[in-house]
Design an enzyme around this catalytic site. Structure first.
Site, PDB file in Angstrom:
ATOM      1  N   ARG A 181      70.338 112.788 -57.544  1.00 31.19           N
ATOM      2  CA  ARG A 181      70.631 112.524 -56.134  1.00 31.19           C
ATOM      3  C   ARG A 181      71.316 111.166 -56.033  1.00 31.19           C
ATOM      4  O   ARG A 181      70.857 110.192 -56.649  1.00 31.19           O
ATOM      5  CB  ARG A 181      69.308 112.501 -55.365  1.00 31.19           C
ATOM      6  CG  ARG A 181      69.476 112.257 -53.890  1.00 31.19           C
ATOM      7  CD  ARG A 181      68.128 112.149 -53.200  1.00 31.19           C
ATOM      8  NE  ARG A 181      67.856 110.771 -52.849  1.00 31.19           N
ATOM      9  CZ  ARG A 181      66.993 110.406 -51.905  1.00 31.19           C
ATOM     10  NH1 ARG A 181      66.290 111.304 -51.234  1.00 31.19           N
ATOM     11  NH2 ARG A 181      66.796 109.131 -51.635  1.00 31.19           N
ATOM     12  N   TYR A 191      68.699 103.187 -45.868  1.00 30.81           N
ATOM     13  CA  TYR A 191      67.494 103.801 -46.437  1.00 30.81           C
ATOM     14  C   TYR A 191      67.844 104.585 -47.702  1.00 30.81           C
ATOM     15  O   TYR A 191      68.899 105.203 -47.790  1.00 30.81           O
ATOM     16  CB  TYR A 191      66.839 104.737 -45.414  1.00 30.81           C
ATOM     17  CG  TYR A 191      65.533 105.287 -45.909  1.00 30.81           C
ATOM     18  CD1 TYR A 191      64.417 104.470 -45.992  1.00 30.81           C
ATOM     19  CD2 TYR A 191      65.432 106.600 -46.334  1.00 30.81           C
ATOM     20  CE1 TYR A 191      63.213 104.962 -46.467  1.00 30.81           C
ATOM     21  CE2 TYR A 191      64.230 107.102 -46.816  1.00 30.81           C
ATOM     22  CZ  TYR A 191      63.127 106.274 -46.885  1.00 30.81           C
ATOM     23  OH  TYR A 191      61.943 106.764 -47.370  1.00 30.81           O
ATOM     24  N   ASP A 242      71.169 112.959 -49.709  1.00 28.54           N
ATOM     25  CA  ASP A 242      70.172 113.095 -48.637  1.00 28.54           C
ATOM     26  C   ASP A 242      70.637 112.330 -47.398  1.00 28.54           C
ATOM     27  O   ASP A 242      70.907 111.130 -47.476  1.00 28.54           O
ATOM     28  CB  ASP A 242      68.830 112.536 -49.143  1.00 28.54           C
ATOM     29  CG  ASP A 242      67.663 112.903 -48.244  1.00 28.54           C
ATOM     30  OD1 ASP A 242      67.890 113.334 -47.105  1.00 28.54           O
ATOM     31  OD2 ASP A 242      66.504 112.752 -48.698  1.00 28.54           O
ATOM     32  N   GLU A 271      71.169 117.312 -48.110  1.00 28.73           N
ATOM     33  CA  GLU A 271      69.778 117.429 -47.662  1.00 28.73           C
ATOM     34  C   GLU A 271      69.569 116.892 -46.246  1.00 28.73           C
ATOM     35  O   GLU A 271      70.110 115.833 -45.903  1.00 28.73           O
ATOM     36  CB  GLU A 271      68.910 116.644 -48.659  1.00 28.73           C
ATOM     37  CG  GLU A 271      67.439 116.629 -48.333  1.00 28.73           C
ATOM     38  CD  GLU A 271      66.656 115.992 -49.469  1.00 28.73           C
ATOM     39  OE1 GLU A 271      67.079 116.107 -50.643  1.00 28.73           O
ATOM     40  OE2 GLU A 271      65.628 115.363 -49.182  1.00 28.73           O
ATOM     41  N   GLU A 306      61.345 118.930 -46.123  1.00 31.51           N
ATOM     42  CA  GLU A 306      60.272 118.064 -46.635  1.00 31.51           C
ATOM     43  C   GLU A 306      59.294 117.671 -45.537  1.00 31.51           C
ATOM     44  O   GLU A 306      58.175 117.280 -45.852  1.00 31.51           O
ATOM     45  CB  GLU A 306      60.855 116.837 -47.347  1.00 31.51           C
ATOM     46  CG  GLU A 306      61.626 115.904 -46.446  1.00 31.51           C
ATOM     47  CD  GLU A 306      62.207 114.719 -47.200  1.00 31.51           C
ATOM     48  OE1 GLU A 306      62.850 114.933 -48.230  1.00 31.51           O
ATOM     49  OE2 GLU A 306      62.012 113.591 -46.743  1.00 31.51           O
ATOM     50  N   GLU A 317      62.213 117.773 -57.117  1.00 34.58           N
ATOM     51  CA  GLU A 317      62.449 116.321 -57.053  1.00 34.58           C
ATOM     52  C   GLU A 317      61.423 115.610 -57.933  1.00 34.58           C
ATOM     53  O   GLU A 317      60.243 115.961 -57.928  1.00 34.58           O
ATOM     54  CB  GLU A 317      62.309 115.838 -55.599  1.00 34.58           C
ATOM     55  CG  GLU A 317      62.546 114.353 -55.435  1.00 34.58           C
ATOM     56  CD  GLU A 317      62.488 113.908 -53.973  1.00 34.58           C
ATOM     57  OE1 GLU A 317      61.960 114.665 -53.130  1.00 34.58           O
ATOM     58  OE2 GLU A 317      62.985 112.805 -53.683  1.00 34.58           O
TER      59      GLU A 317
HETATM   60  C1  CS2 Z   1      63.144 111.422 -49.168  1.00 33.91           C
HETATM   61  C2  CS2 Z   1      61.813 110.724 -49.142  1.00 33.91           C
HETATM   62  O1  CS2 Z   1      62.538 112.130 -51.320  1.00 33.91           O
HETATM   63  C3  CS2 Z   1      63.236 112.363 -50.352  1.00 33.91           C
HETATM   64  O2  CS2 Z   1      64.026 113.271 -50.286  1.00 33.91           O
HETATM   65  O3  CS2 Z   1      63.576 111.991 -48.014  1.00 33.91           O
HETATM   66  O4  CS2 Z   1      62.021 109.502 -49.729  1.00 33.91           O
HETATM   67  C4  CS2 Z   1      61.171 110.445 -47.800  1.00 33.91           C
HETATM   68  O5  CS2 Z   1      61.956 109.581 -47.063  1.00 33.91           O
HETATM   69  C5  CS2 Z   1      59.801 109.893 -48.003  1.00 33.91           C
HETATM   70  O6  CS2 Z   1      59.072 110.756 -48.808  1.00 33.91           O
HETATM   71  C6  CS2 Z   1      59.135 109.658 -46.663  1.00 33.91           C
HETATM   72  O7  CS2 Z   1      57.779 109.691 -46.753  1.00 33.91           O
HETATM   73 MG    MG Z   2      64.687 113.812 -48.414  1.00 31.76          MG
END
Ligand code: CS2
Ligand code: MG
Length: 404
Positions: free
Chosen positions: A147, A159, A212, A238, A264, A341
């Site tokens: 990713r 983020y 993502d 994603e 998720e 993942e």
């Molecule tokens: C993310 C996560 O792993 C992913 O795809 O979207 O980092 C997510 O932001 C966290 O698990 C939030 O708890």
């Molecule tokens: Mg995610």
């Protein structure tokens, strides 16, 4: 085989985890993950105050019955807190059943459908060059899927990009309240296609590349992004848009062939029933801990199989090694597995949760121990008390709260 003890363990070996431990009258124990990132104590209380007392005296073998006792029987259905609590009970009961049978849980689910679990790693960086370096590292270690996330120029605190290179970009770090970050859709949409094209050009067509969006776009913006990414042949895009309105994925589908992965934050089949039935997504990312345990996630995966939707369970570091272990047993057994993942936990977390799953040649392999093959070192766990932490919030330049 009666349940005689149900304990909730909250520990923070680098980040918070909530774990349910069930013990039967003959001393067999089972573990379940109940962690909801940033809302951990709500699940701990739901379990301690409303669920654990009901479990005492129940027959641990009646997994399906207990699941429905806690779901149908509660009147207040669904939601992340309830479903994480049910998930923890369910996961712990599968662990116990495996131990009683003397078999790893995947054998109880029908046996192995493949030799190992293909996983993807997280490459992220402040610059495209850093991202490319990280992808190269994964390729060297045998990963077949990565990713890619990169800091967007002019968007401070993007983020998904680690503050310390090589450490998870998580944990959540707002101690008293969420950290505030700024979001710009314009800068993001301008930057991402070029970043992903650069990675694709460097690594060629075979490597599976993922990206993502963390629900930050409107449906038509997501459609535009998907279309612009078609030349890069992403394995998936994603969470392009918030999924409360399942219809919005029709609009994305109308415009792009870029495969879509969602789920998720989903808690039950009802969150994705339309998405799957109308084939609006290609991968379903629901997880053991947030979608009602092995029993319910298996149901979601079976439904998805009918529509050629493949599995892609969430596996970030806020899902504990107990959840990762359970995911691997399910991944190994289901016919429509897609990709898992895998964000390795810190050494502190691994020490609290000793486990037998391991990575080799691009694949994760579940433990062959009876049950799930993961334990908790309660003495060590007690040395890491709960540490309040919130995920960040994203604001637009004018102060409007933006979507997660
Ligand atoms: C993310 C996560 O792993 C992913 O795809 O979207 O980092 C997510 O932001 C966290 O698990 C939030 O708890
Ligand atoms: Mg995610």
């Amino acid at each position: 085989m009666r349940v005689v003890r149900a304990t909730v363990i909250v520990t923070s070996p680098g980040r918070n985890f909530v774990t349910l431990k069930l013990t039967t009258e003959d001393g067999i124990t089972g573990l379940g993950d109940a962690t909801v990132n940033g809302r951990e104590l709500a699940v701990a209380a739901y379990l301690r105050d409303h669920v654990c007392p009901l479990l005492i005296g129940m027959d641990a073998h009646r997994i399906e019955h207990i699941w429905h006792y806690l779901y149908r029987g509660a009147y207040w259905r669904r939601g992340p807190i309830t479903m994480a609590a049910i998930a923890a009970v369910d996961t712990a009961l599968w662990d116990i059943k495996g131990k009683v049978a003397g078999l790893p849980v995947y054998q109880l689910l029908g046996g192995a459908s493949r030799d190992g679990i293909t996983v993807y790693g997280h490459a992220n960086g402040e610059t495209v060059a850093e991202v490319i370096d990280q992808v190269a590292g994964y390729v060297d270690r045998g990963y077949q899927a990565v990713r890619v996330q990169c800091a967007v120029p002019g968007v401070a605190g993007t983020y998904g990009v680690a503050k310390t290179p090589g450490r998870p970009y998580e944990p959540a770090d707002g101690r008293d309240r969420p950290t505030e970050t700024v979001w710009s859709t314009e800068r993001y949409l301008d930057f991402v296609p070029g970043m992903i094209a650069a990675v694709r050009n460097r690594f060629g067509p075979e490597l599976r590349l993922l990206h993502d969006v963390h629900h930050r776009l409107t449906p038509i913006e997501a459609a535009r992004l998907g279309k612009s990414l078609e030349p890069a042949a992403l394995y998936w895009l994603e969470d392009p848009t918030p999924a409360e309105l399942q219809d919005s994925f029709r609009l994305i589908r109308r415009h792009t062939t870029t495969p879509i992965a969602v789920g998720e934050v989903f808690n039950t089949l009802w969150d994705c029933e339309q998405l799957i039935r109308e084939q609006l997504v290609d991968f379903i990312r629901a997880s053991v801990v947030h979608a009602g345990g092995i029993t319910h996630l298996r149901r979601i995966f079976s439904y998805a199989e009918l529509y050629q939707v493949r599995t892609a369970s969430h596996g970030a570091t806020d899902l504990s090694p107990v959840c990762m272990s359970a995911a691997l047993h399910l991944d190994l057994a289901v016919p429509n597995f897609g990709l898992q993942e895998y964000m390795p936990h810190t050494p502190e977390t691994d020490a609290v949760f000793p486990h037998g799953y391991h990575f080799a040649d691009g694949y994760l392999h579940p433990s062959e121990e009876p049950g799930l093959g993961v334990e908790i070192d309660e003495k060590l766990a007690a040395r890491y008390p709960y540490d309040p932490a919130y995920l960040p919030v994203a604001l637009l330049a004018d102060g409007t709260i933006h979507h997660w």
